[in-house]
Design a protein around this motif. Structure first.
Motif, PDB file in Angstrom:
ATOM      1  N   VAL A 145       0.852  -1.188   0.000  1.00  0.00           N
ATOM      2  CA  VAL A 145       0.000   0.000   0.000  1.00  0.00           C
ATOM      3  C   VAL A 145       0.887   1.238   0.000  1.00  0.00           C
ATOM      4  O   VAL A 145       1.968   1.244   0.597  1.00  0.00           O
ATOM      5  N   THR A 146       0.428   2.277  -0.675  1.00  0.00           N
ATOM      6  CA  THR A 146       1.131   3.555  -0.631  1.00  0.00           C
ATOM      7  C   THR A 146       0.212   4.607  -0.027  1.00  0.00           C
ATOM      8  O   THR A 146      -1.016   4.523  -0.152  1.00  0.00           O
ATOM      9  N   GLY A 147       0.813   5.581   0.643  1.00  0.00           N
ATOM     10  CA  GLY A 147       0.009   6.628   1.265  1.00  0.00           C
ATOM     11  C   GLY A 147       0.890   7.631   1.977  1.00  0.00           C
ATOM     12  O   GLY A 147       2.100   7.711   1.735  1.00  0.00           O
ATOM     13  N   MET A 148       0.272   8.419   2.872  1.00  0.00           N
ATOM     14  CA  MET A 148       0.990   9.467   3.598  1.00  0.00           C
ATOM     15  C   MET A 148       0.547   9.483   5.054  1.00  0.00           C
ATOM     16  O   MET A 148      -0.544   9.022   5.385  1.00  0.00           O
ATOM     17  N   THR A 149       1.393  10.048   5.890  1.00  0.00           N
ATOM     18  CA  THR A 149       0.992  10.324   7.265  1.00  0.00           C
ATOM     19  C   THR A 149       0.267  11.665   7.309  1.00  0.00           C
ATOM     20  O   THR A 149       0.382  12.486   6.397  1.00  0.00           O
ATOM     21  N   ARG A 150      -0.469  11.910   8.419  1.00  0.00           N
ATOM     22  CA  ARG A 150      -1.242  13.154   8.490  1.00  0.00           C
ATOM     23  C   ARG A 150      -1.633  13.447   9.940  1.00  0.00           C
ATOM     24  O   ARG A 150      -1.816  12.533  10.742  1.00  0.00           O
ATOM     25  N   ASP A 151      -1.732  14.731  10.245  1.00  0.00           N
ATOM     26  CA  ASP A 151      -2.301  15.217  11.510  1.00  0.00           C
ATOM     27  C   ASP A 151      -1.558  14.730  12.745  1.00  0.00           C
ATOM     28  O   ASP A 151      -2.171  14.410  13.761  1.00  0.00           O
ATOM     29  N   GLY A 152      -0.245  14.700  12.630  1.00  0.00           N
ATOM     30  CA  GLY A 152       0.553  14.375  13.808  1.00  0.00           C
ATOM     31  C   GLY A 152       1.517  13.229  13.581  1.00  0.00           C
ATOM     32  O   GLY A 152       1.172  12.070  13.772  1.00  0.00           O
ATOM     33  N   THR A 153       2.758  13.572  13.169  1.00  0.00           N
ATOM     34  CA  THR A 153       3.836  12.585  13.033  1.00  0.00           C
ATOM     35  C   THR A 153       5.008  13.114  13.850  1.00  0.00           C
ATOM     36  O   THR A 153       5.399  14.282  13.690  1.00  0.00           O
ATOM     37  N   PHE A 154       5.576  12.273  14.720  1.00  0.00           N
ATOM     38  CA  PHE A 154       6.532  12.764  15.709  1.00  0.00           C
ATOM     39  C   PHE A 154       7.770  11.885  15.768  1.00  0.00           C
ATOM     40  O   PHE A 154       7.693  10.655  15.623  1.00  0.00           O
ATOM     41  N   LEU A 155       8.899  12.533  16.026  1.00  0.00           N
ATOM     42  CA  LEU A 155      10.153  11.824  16.240  1.00  0.00           C
ATOM     43  C   LEU A 155      10.230  11.389  17.698  1.00  0.00           C
ATOM     44  O   LEU A 155       9.929  12.157  18.615  1.00  0.00           O
ATOM     45  N   VAL A 156      10.627  10.144  17.892  1.00  0.00           N
ATOM     46  CA  VAL A 156      10.800   9.581  19.236  1.00  0.00           C
ATOM     47  C   VAL A 156      12.259   9.188  19.412  1.00  0.00           C
ATOM     48  O   VAL A 156      12.833   8.507  18.552  1.00  0.00           O
ATOM     49  N   GLU A 157      12.856   9.623  20.507  1.00  0.00           N
ATOM     50  CA  GLU A 157      14.234   9.242  20.838  1.00  0.00           C
ATOM     51  C   GLU A 157      14.304   8.878  22.316  1.00  0.00           C
ATOM     52  O   GLU A 157      13.749   9.592  23.164  1.00  0.00           O
ATOM     53  N   GLY A 158      14.957   7.779  22.587  1.00  0.00           N
ATOM     54  CA  GLY A 158      15.089   7.346  23.970  1.00  0.00           C
ATOM     55  C   GLY A 158      13.762   7.095  24.646  1.00  0.00           C
ATOM     56  O   GLY A 158      13.632   7.289  25.860  1.00  0.00           O
ATOM     57  N   GLY A 159      12.768   6.664  23.875  1.00  0.00           N
ATOM     58  CA  GLY A 159      11.465   6.359  24.441  1.00  0.00           C
ATOM     59  C   GLY A 159      10.611   7.571  24.758  1.00  0.00           C
ATOM     60  O   GLY A 159       9.603   7.449  25.447  1.00  0.00           O
ATOM     61  N   ARG A 160      11.008   8.764  24.243  1.00  0.00           N
ATOM     62  CA  ARG A 160      10.258   9.989  24.498  1.00  0.00           C
ATOM     63  C   ARG A 160      10.041  10.750  23.196  1.00  0.00           C
ATOM     64  O   ARG A 160      10.909  10.757  22.317  1.00  0.00           O
ATOM     65  N   ILE A 161       8.895  11.413  23.087  1.00  0.00           N
ATOM     66  CA  ILE A 161       8.630  12.261  21.924  1.00  0.00           C
ATOM     67  C   ILE A 161       9.474  13.525  22.051  1.00  0.00           C
ATOM     68  O   ILE A 161       9.435  14.220  23.073  1.00  0.00           O
ATOM     69  N   VAL A 162      10.257  13.815  20.990  1.00  0.00           N
ATOM     70  CA  VAL A 162      11.130  14.987  21.046  1.00  0.00           C
ATOM     71  C   VAL A 162      10.634  16.113  20.147  1.00  0.00           C
ATOM     72  O   VAL A 162      11.088  17.257  20.289  1.00  0.00           O
ATOM     73  N   GLY A 163       9.712  15.838  19.223  1.00  0.00           N
ATOM     74  CA  GLY A 163       9.183  16.909  18.393  1.00  0.00           C
ATOM     75  C   GLY A 163       8.511  16.396  17.139  1.00  0.00           C
ATOM     76  O   GLY A 163       8.640  15.213  16.779  1.00  0.00           O
ATOM     77  N   PRO A 164       7.778  17.282  16.448  1.00  0.00           N
ATOM     78  CA  PRO A 164       7.059  16.881  15.237  1.00  0.00           C
ATOM     79  C   PRO A 164       7.977  16.808  14.025  1.00  0.00           C
ATOM     80  O   PRO A 164       9.001  17.503  13.965  1.00  0.00           O
ATOM     81  N   VAL A 165       7.590  15.967  13.090  1.00  0.00           N
ATOM     82  CA  VAL A 165       8.316  15.886  11.817  1.00  0.00           C
ATOM     83  C   VAL A 165       7.316  16.106  10.684  1.00  0.00           C
ATOM     84  O   VAL A 165       6.102  15.976  10.852  1.00  0.00           O
ATOM     85  N   ARG A 166       7.868  16.469   9.517  1.00  0.00           N
ATOM     86  CA  ARG A 166       7.009  16.658   8.354  1.00  0.00           C
ATOM     87  C   ARG A 166       6.355  15.336   7.965  1.00  0.00           C
ATOM     88  O   ARG A 166       6.920  14.255   8.188  1.00  0.00           O
ATOM     89  N   ASN A 167       5.193  15.459   7.387  1.00  0.00           N
ATOM     90  CA  ASN A 167       4.498  14.252   6.940  1.00  0.00           C
ATOM     91  C   ASN A 167       5.350  13.479   5.951  1.00  0.00           C
ATOM     92  O   ASN A 167       6.099  14.055   5.149  1.00  0.00           O
ATOM     93  N   LEU A 168       5.211  12.174   5.993  1.00  0.00           N
ATOM     94  CA  LEU A 168       6.037  11.272   5.192  1.00  0.00           C
ATOM     95  C   LEU A 168       5.175  10.438   4.259  1.00  0.00           C
ATOM     96  O   LEU A 168       4.060  10.041   4.605  1.00  0.00           O
ATOM     97  N   ARG A 169       5.703  10.173   3.084  1.00  0.00           N
ATOM     98  CA  ARG A 169       5.083   9.231   2.162  1.00  0.00           C
ATOM     99  C   ARG A 169       5.648   7.842   2.431  1.00  0.00           C
ATOM    100  O   ARG A 169       6.805   7.699   2.837  1.00  0.00           O
ATOM    101  N   PHE A 170       4.839   6.828   2.177  1.00  0.00           N
ATOM    102  CA  PHE A 170       5.313   5.461   2.408  1.00  0.00           C
ATOM    103  C   PHE A 170       4.816   4.526   1.316  1.00  0.00           C
ATOM    104  O   PHE A 170       3.791   4.769   0.671  1.00  0.00           O
TER     105      PHE A 170
END
Length: 464
Positions: free
Chosen positions: A393-418
């Motif tokens: 399947v192909t698509g995109m993320t939307r309305d909240g995609t976040f980077l996680v480091e060390g088991g914690r959310i560190v900030g938002p990232v731009r939407n990604l295609r997959f």
């Protein structure tokens, strides 16, 4: 909900249009006209609904609408020729014309060499959990109160809310010449909102329930508003294979796509499905069933052919088990229908309309703790199959995609295609939340947990 020609028992004021005895009698009258016109078999499906919607934008209600509709769908069989016609003219002259039209279509259609006939009667159980009087009687004021709570949460967070709040009561009756007589009532409520922040951030939240009282509008509003505030100033990350936590809204897409591509007997018979009994396609944490009697799945007692719904294990501890059948695909396979037929004419085959994925043992909040470096995905957007057999399947993320480091959310990232095999995602599932949510999928009610997947293939990011 009632069966076998019962009637409304609670005097709820829905009126004759939603009275199951009335609409079942209507279906039987249609069968009489079909028989008089020479049908060797016939099936009448009557559906009636009261749908009400309150829509809001820019944190203001701007539309409140209500629609009442009733329709009859007649399947007319002459030997192996099948014709289908529908109408919302429900008087005797309308039913007579409907039978004539369906009969003319049947007589001018090619014979179906593998026509298996209409289904036989099955034992149908009553499902009181499918109907809630509070939803059927929901007023514009009740929905406005829910929307007010969403808007208040948005105002508190300094964001703007958009969305809709719907409440629907419906009645369905099926009668056929083989003796099926089935009728039921259902109610469905759904609240959906998207919150937008001044800097362009966005957040999403949703809830669905049989009983509108079970929807916590304030909580839905807070969830979407918090996401919108936390998605400000997203950064770009490199595409590639990432560990992810998928929230429930993304998992719904996972199940809906698998249902569309593989859990249908027609897909198997046309050799375009990944499903093979005994084939391992997921981790042991993955169990998916379709169960129309599960109160959490916005349940149905029978399908649109009047056949009682069976519980069908689709994937059990990662292993493919069964697929769903309607009358025609069951006849081809020498089986009986599992109660998953859609209204005729139906070129798509049977679909699972009440899917549920089992919860796991991990508290939802601890899914992220298991990511050393990965992504949290709220939901997917614009997903489309690329290779059904491989469930790519192909698509995109939307309305909240976040980077996680060390088991914690560190900030938002731009939407990604997959571009991702959903089967591979099942195989890479390493944790499943204990908690689950009821949501609306593409084909009906879906009950889903959040999941952690060890590898998800992203192919690029958006510019903004």
């Amino acid at each position: 909900m009632v069966t076998a020609g019962g009637q409304n028992r609670d005097g709820d004021g829905d009126g004759d249009r939603l009275d199951t005895a009335e609409i079942l009698a209507l279906a039987e009258r249609a069968l009489g006209y079909a028989a008089a016109d020479g049908a060797t078999e016939a099936e009448a499906l009557v559906s009636a609904d009261d749908a009400r919607l309150t829509r809001f934008a820019n944190s203001e209600i701007h539309q409140n609408v209500a629609e009442s509709n009733a329709e009859i769908n007649l399947r007319f069989v002459v030997g192996r020729r099948v014709g289908v016609a529908s109408s919302n003219r429900l008087d005797d002259e309308g039913l007579r014309r409907l039978a004539e039209t369906a009969g003319a279509i049947a007589r001018n259609s090619e014979e179906l060499e593998d026509w298996g006939g209409l289904p036989e009667p099955t034992r149908i159980e009553e499902l009181p959990a499918a109907y809630a009087q509070a939803t059927a009687a929901a007023t514009p004021e009740l929905r406005a109160e829910g929307v007010r709570a969403v808007i208040a949460a948005a105002d508190s967070a300094g964001v703007v809310s958009y969305g809709s709040f719907t409440t629907t009561a419906e009645a369905i009756a099926v009668a056929n010449s083989k003796g099926i007589r089935a009728a039921q009532r259902r109610t469905i409520s759904q609240l959906v909102t998207v919150a937008m922040a001044p800097d362009g951030g966005s957040g999403y939240a949703e809830a669905a329930a049989v009983d509108v009282v079970g929807i916590d509008a304030a909580a839905i509003g807070r969830e979407a508003a918090a996401k919108a505030r936390s998605t400000a100033n997203p950064v770009a990350v490199d595409p590639g294979d990432w560990p992810v936590v998928l929230e429930e809204y993304a998992v719904v897409d996972l199940l809906s796509m698998l249902g569309y591509m593989g859990f249908s007997a027609l897909a198997v018979q046309e050799e375009r499905s990944f499903a093979e009994p005994g084939r391992k396609v997921g981790s042991e944490l993955v169990t998916i069933v379709d169960d129309g009697k599960d109160p959490a799945t916005l349940p149905m007692a029978f399908d649109y052919e009047g056949v009682a719904k069976q519980r069908v294990p689709l994937i059990e501890r990662g292993i493919c088990r069964e697929v769903v059948y309607d009358a025609q695909t069951a006849a081809r396979a020498g089986r009986t229908s599992t109660g998953h037929g859609l209204p005729a004419p139906n070129p798509y085959g049977p679909f699972p309309l009440n899917m549920a994925m089992s919860g796991g043992s991990t508290p939802r909040d601890e899914l992220i703790a298991g990511l050393e470096r990965g992504l949290l995905v709220t939901r997917f957007h614009y997903t489309n199959p690329v290779h059904p057999k491989l469930a790519i399947v192909t698509g995109m993320t939307r309305d909240g995609t976040f980077l996680v480091e060390g088991g914690r959310i560190v900030g938002p990232v731009r939407n990604l295609r997959f571009t991702q095999s959903y089967l591979a995602a099942l195989a890479e599932t390493s944790a499943v939340s204990r908690e689950r949510r009821t949501l609306r999928g593409d084909f009906g009610g879906v009950v889903v947990p959040a999941v952690r997947i060890d590898s998800w293939t992203f192919t690029g990011s958006t510019e903004h």
